[in-house]
Design an enzyme around this catalytic site. Structure first.
Site, PDB file in Angstrom:
ATOM      1  CG  ASP A   1      -1.818   1.211   1.313  1.00  0.00           C
ATOM      2  OD1 ASP A   1      -3.007   1.056   1.005  1.00  0.00           O
ATOM      3  OD2 ASP A   1      -1.340   2.318   1.673  1.00  0.00           O
TER       4      ASP A   1
ATOM      5  CE1 TYR B   1       0.999   8.072   2.449  1.00  0.00           C
ATOM      6  CE2 TYR B   1       1.398   5.813   1.782  1.00  0.00           C
ATOM      7  CZ  TYR B   1       0.645   6.742   2.465  1.00  0.00           C
ATOM      8  OH  TYR B   1      -0.454   6.330   3.170  1.00  0.00           O
TER       9      TYR B   1
ATOM     10  CE  LYS C   1      -3.625   4.902   1.036  1.00  0.00           C
ATOM     11  NZ  LYS C   1      -2.201   4.536   0.924  1.00  0.00           N
TER      12      LYS C   1
ATOM     13  CG  HIS D   1      -4.527   9.922   0.617  1.00  0.00           C
ATOM     14  ND1 HIS D   1      -3.202   9.882   0.283  1.00  0.00           N
ATOM     15  CD2 HIS D   1      -4.579   9.457   1.898  1.00  0.00           C
ATOM     16  CE1 HIS D   1      -2.502   9.427   1.306  1.00  0.00           C
ATOM     17  NE2 HIS D   1      -3.315   9.164   2.295  1.00  0.00           N
TER      18      HIS D   1
END
Length: 277
Positions: free
Chosen positions: A46, A51, A80, A113
């Site tokens: 994930d 990120y 996401k 998200h």
């Protein structure tokens, strides 16, 4: 206990244990973590655009597949849609950008998200279209409260496959969990270990001694026994292994009840209803 959970739509069941890579540095750090997880048996990874490690995750996936001698079809990969990319056209473009960074032809699951109030419906329409076009295995949301899910229900016939939210013994998410269960939405827990904030909690330490397991394993097993998917994060080989070895012991009803009693509705992350985007 099921090691994977069937989704209400989509091409694959979601493995109940995945590797989360929130705040894991791109490059060798995230590559090594993904490779090690796949080597140890993880089949669920994930990540997210925000990120900033999708490129490394993609490299880790390819290296891990080679080492484990598995195919892409054996893996379940999630990313996401970030807030700045929400809206119909922007969401479509953001999905394609994530695929390019990951080096993949398709994701197994793509999530909104966070609920950006004035863009929820348009973003969801984009994800619906990606799904209908066969560009993504399944679509869902993250950090949605029940009223956000109701907004989608009023404007779409496609029910999110999952809702990924903060969840741990101090934040059981009881009401939201009931709502998701009623509507066939699989619950996924981020920060399932409360970012390490529960390792000295007396009740959990006591139960860990009773079952001869680590506190982390007790917490993660509690999640699984309550029907939640978990995506614990680690970059250390022994922690990655520990977080995955959860199927050879069981918590009793009495132990589960003691953990349930720890609920304080306490968050370590932002409140979705009071989050400054």
């Amino acid at each position: 206990m099921k090691q994977s959970i069937k989704l209400n739509h989509g091409q694959k069941a979601i493995p109940a244990i995945g590797l989360g890579v929130f705040k894991v540095e791109d490059g060798d750090t995230v590559i090594d973590a993904v490779v090690e997880a796949i080597r140890q048996g993880y089949r669920h990874i994930d990540t997210a655009a925000v990120y900033e490690n999708e490129e490394g995750v993609g490299i880790g996936i390819r290296k891990g597949m080679e080492i484990a001698n598995i195919s892409r079809d054996d893996l379940f990969i999630t990313s996401k849609l970030w807030n700045a990319d929400q809206g119909y056209d922007a969401a479509i473009a953001a999905y394609e950008a994530s695929l390019e960074r990951l080096g993949l032809e398709q994701l197994d699951l793509y999530l909104i998200h966070w609920p950006v109030e004035d863009k929820i419906v348009d973003s969801w329409r984009a994800l619906e279209q990606l799904y209908r076009d066969g560009r993504v295995g399944a679509v869902g949301v993250s950090n949605f409260q029940a009223h956000h899910l109701e907004t989608l229900a009023a404007n779409s016939e496609l029910v999110p496959a999952v809702n990924q939210v903060e969840r741990h013994p101090l934040l059981r998410q009881t009401d939201l969990s009931s709502y998701m269960s009623e509507h066939g939405i699989v619950p996924v827990a981020w920060a399932p270990l409360m970012q390490g904030g529960l390792f000295e909690e007396p009740t959990l330490v006591e139960i860990a001694k009773e079952v001869e397991r680590s506190v982390a394993q007790v917490i993660l097993r509690w999640h699984l026994q309550t029907g939640w998917v978990i995506i614990p994060k680690s970059v250390k080989s022994h922690r990655i292994e520990e977080n995955f070895n959860l199927y050879d012991f069981e918590l009793s009803d009495e132990q589960m009840n003691r953990i349930d009693a720890l609920d304080q509705h306490k968050r370590v992350g932002p409140d979705p209803d009071d989050f400054d985007f």
